[in-house]
Motif scaffolding. Sequence first.
Motif, short mmCIF file in Angstrom:
data_model
loop_
_atom_site.label_atom_id
_atom_site.label_comp_id
_atom_site.label_asym_id
_atom_site.label_seq_id
_atom_site.Cartn_x
_atom_site.Cartn_y
_atom_site.Cartn_z
N LEU A 100 0.35 -11.18 29.52
CA LEU A 100 -0.94 -11.84 29.64
C LEU A 100 -0.97 -13.01 28.67
O LEU A 100 -1.04 -12.83 27.45
N ARG A 101 -0.97 -14.23 29.20
CA ARG A 101 -0.71 -15.42 28.37
C ARG A 101 -1.84 -16.44 28.37
O ARG A 101 -1.63 -17.59 27.99
N GLY A 102 -3.00 -16.07 28.85
CA GLY A 102 -4.13 -17.00 28.80
C GLY A 102 -3.89 -18.26 29.61
O GLY A 102 -3.50 -18.20 30.77
N ASP A 103 -4.12 -19.43 28.98
CA ASP A 103 -4.01 -20.72 29.67
C ASP A 103 -2.63 -21.36 29.56
O ASP A 103 -2.43 -22.48 30.03
N GLU A 104 -1.67 -20.70 28.95
CA GLU A 104 -0.34 -21.30 28.79
C GLU A 104 0.32 -21.54 30.15
O GLU A 104 0.27 -20.69 31.04
N SER A 105 0.96 -22.70 30.29
CA SER A 105 1.75 -22.97 31.50
C SER A 105 3.13 -22.36 31.31
O SER A 105 3.80 -22.62 30.30
N ARG A 134 -12.29 -16.90 34.60
CA ARG A 134 -11.51 -17.94 33.93
C ARG A 134 -10.01 -17.66 33.92
O ARG A 134 -9.23 -18.52 33.55
N HIS A 135 -9.63 -16.45 34.29
CA HIS A 135 -8.21 -16.12 34.25
C HIS A 135 -7.49 -16.78 35.43
O HIS A 135 -8.07 -17.06 36.47
N TRP A 136 -6.18 -16.95 35.27
CA TRP A 136 -5.39 -17.71 36.24
C TRP A 136 -4.84 -16.81 37.34
O TRP A 136 -4.52 -15.64 37.11
N MET A 137 -4.73 -17.39 38.52
CA MET A 137 -4.12 -16.71 39.66
C MET A 137 -3.01 -17.61 40.20
O MET A 137 -3.27 -18.70 40.72
N ALA A 141 3.23 -20.95 44.13
CA ALA A 141 2.96 -22.31 44.56
C ALA A 141 2.84 -23.22 43.34
O ALA A 141 2.62 -22.75 42.23
N PRO A 142 2.95 -24.54 43.53
CA PRO A 142 2.98 -25.46 42.38
C PRO A 142 1.65 -25.67 41.68
O PRO A 142 1.63 -26.23 40.60
N VAL A 143 0.54 -25.22 42.29
CA VAL A 143 -0.77 -25.48 41.67
C VAL A 143 -1.53 -24.16 41.53
O VAL A 143 -2.31 -23.77 42.41
N PRO A 144 -1.31 -23.44 40.42
CA PRO A 144 -2.10 -22.22 40.18
C PRO A 144 -3.56 -22.60 39.93
O PRO A 144 -3.87 -23.73 39.54
N VAL A 145 -4.46 -21.64 40.16
CA VAL A 145 -5.89 -21.90 39.99
C VAL A 145 -6.52 -20.73 39.24
O VAL A 145 -5.96 -19.65 39.18
N THR A 146 -7.70 -20.97 38.70
CA THR A 146 -8.43 -19.88 38.07
C THR A 146 -9.09 -19.01 39.15
O THR A 146 -9.25 -19.43 40.29
N ASN A 147 -9.47 -17.82 38.76
CA ASN A 147 -10.12 -16.91 39.70
C ASN A 147 -11.42 -17.51 40.22
O ASN A 147 -11.77 -17.34 41.40
N ARG A 148 -12.13 -18.25 39.38
CA ARG A 148 -13.37 -18.89 39.81
C ARG A 148 -13.09 -19.90 40.92
O ARG A 148 -13.82 -19.96 41.93
N ILE A 149 -12.03 -20.68 40.78
CA ILE A 149 -11.68 -21.68 41.80
C ILE A 149 -11.16 -20.98 43.06
O ILE A 149 -11.49 -21.37 44.18
N PHE A 150 -10.38 -19.92 42.87
CA PHE A 150 -9.82 -19.20 44.02
C PHE A 150 -10.94 -18.61 44.88
O PHE A 150 -10.93 -18.76 46.11
N THR A 151 -11.88 -17.92 44.26
CA THR A 151 -12.94 -17.28 45.04
C THR A 151 -13.84 -18.31 45.71
O THR A 151 -14.33 -18.09 46.82
N ALA A 152 -14.06 -19.45 45.04
CA ALA A 152 -14.85 -20.52 45.67
C ALA A 152 -14.12 -21.06 46.89
O ALA A 152 -14.74 -21.33 47.94
N ALA A 153 -12.79 -21.21 46.79
CA ALA A 153 -12.01 -21.71 47.92
C ALA A 153 -12.02 -20.72 49.08
O ALA A 153 -12.11 -21.12 50.24
N LEU A 154 -11.96 -19.43 48.77
CA LEU A 154 -12.01 -18.42 49.84
C LEU A 154 -13.37 -18.44 50.52
O LEU A 154 -13.46 -18.31 51.75
N LEU A 208 -6.59 -7.86 37.88
CA LEU A 208 -7.86 -8.39 38.38
C LEU A 208 -8.60 -9.26 37.38
O LEU A 208 -9.34 -10.16 37.77
N LEU A 209 -8.42 -8.98 36.08
CA LEU A 209 -9.20 -9.68 35.07
C LEU A 209 -8.35 -10.53 34.14
O LEU A 209 -8.88 -11.18 33.23
N SER A 210 -7.06 -10.54 34.35
CA SER A 210 -6.14 -11.37 33.58
C SER A 210 -5.08 -11.91 34.53
O SER A 210 -4.97 -11.46 35.67
N GLY A 211 -4.31 -12.86 34.05
CA GLY A 211 -3.27 -13.41 34.92
C GLY A 211 -2.37 -14.36 34.15
O GLY A 211 -2.42 -14.46 32.92
N GLN A 212 -1.56 -15.07 34.89
CA GLN A 212 -0.60 -15.99 34.31
C GLN A 212 -0.67 -17.34 35.04
O GLN A 212 -0.89 -17.37 36.25
N ARG A 213 -0.47 -18.39 34.30
CA ARG A 213 -0.45 -19.75 34.87
C ARG A 213 1.02 -20.14 35.03
O ARG A 213 1.62 -20.75 34.16
#
Length: 501
Positions: free
Chosen positions: A302-307, A375-378, A407-420, A449-454
């Motif tokens: 679990l690495r927060g916002d690190e690429s 805010r976590h990455w997907m 894919a080359p452009v990971p997104v936050t969960n907030r952006i992912f759910t808005a896109a869905l 579900l509540l954490s992820g990786q960029r």
Amino acid sequence: MTTTLWLFIALQMMMGAFDTFYHHEGTERLAWRPGQDMELRLHGVRNLAYMLAFACLGWTMPQGGWAIALILLLAGELFITLWDFVEEDRTRHLPATERVVHTLLTLNYGVILAMLIPVLAGWAGEPSAILPVHYGIMSWFCAIAAFGVFVSGLRDLAAARRCPRLVPADPAPLAAALGPRKAVLVTGGTGFVGSRLVEALASAGHDVTVLTRDRAKALRLLGANPVHIVTSLDAIASDTPIDAIVNLAGEPISNGPWTRAKRQRIVRSRMAMTQHVVRLMQRLRHRPVVLVSGSAIGIYGLRGDESLSEDSEGRPCFSRHVCLNWERAARRAEGLGVRTVYLRTGLVLDASGGMLARMLAPFEYGLGGRFGDGRHWMSWIHRDDLVRLIVHCIARSDIGGPVNGTAPVPVTNRIFTAALGRALHRPAMLPVPAWPLRRLLGGFADELLLSGQRVLPAAAARTGFLFRYPDLDAALAAITGADKRIPTDAPLHPFVTEKGF
């Protein structure tokens, strides 16, 4: 209307609700299965008929012609149900639990008709009228059931219209990069990713062997494809020519809480299968050129916002523990001279399985939203792009070691759910708080579900892999039928990630 009759009606409502939520929405996901448009239409019309029947029986006493109309409505519902049984047997394999529930529903409905028709026949002899009545709690029970089947019926009719747009793209071009005919062994070939890979390889003319514990399931899923099915690697003779092995088998990680027993199964299943694959390679007279072995981006922790790229270090967590052990088991293949690729997959997107399939129903009903603070990455990838990446790894002799399947452009969960929500034309405004997820699912919720990786696909970009779905909106539009799918022969364009890989 006797108490006994109301009990049978209430039982019919509850069994029908169970069948809808557990089978149609849960295990079978009928609204998102290609080729189910007729069954969905039948369900939609039947649910609207149920709505009228529940509302009428719960709040009125129909007399004369209205009673006759209700008898005809019930007869029509019976005809639709029989038609539905034929359609289900024609288009899909019903699980045992669904067959049992359908049998109980049919028997119970027969009892209801046997008790209700004489009552309605008596009312039919009266002058035509609709008299208001109130049966206490049963009237309200009927009102709730009528509303539920009304919403479900409209949804099924809408899904039937969408169904023709859900036909998967031709799988053969997904394996085009593999070139001349190859012999490929796939473990986990009946799974979410493996079944699509097998379909692509077989459609492109390659010789595919699938290892599965359930031959009957494999025949149902893969029967239309010319594949060889084995239930044990010991069944593969030592002189069998195998050019490549794709090892995807393992205990599912996202189908329940991570209890201690579940964690052990997750680790041991992957270790055991990979060890069996290595032993097979040891005894083959002609060893495969390449092993593509499964892993996941959970290896980075679990690495927060690190690429993160394939060279990034990891932080301890259960997902990393699983992936490290999985990759270490596969590393023995390198000692045999077999080029080994560790495929670190992210969130794989398709309507037929994975996390997205579980999110579709609540989002379609307008009940979707971010998980926690969102805010976590997907780090995601379209399933067809992942299949193409696996083929790319097999075909390119210069690829070895870890490869990020994202894919080359990971997104936050907030952006992912808005896109869905946009793809389904629904709001995504009902967040799921973190605390109930942690309470119910424990570490599974914390890590998946509540954490992820960029994660960025640096190795894929470096070796010239081109994504067909680099953009999340385009991928979701294709998956949900909101837009035409990108043709499999459409030109692919190079991409540049935020790090310039």
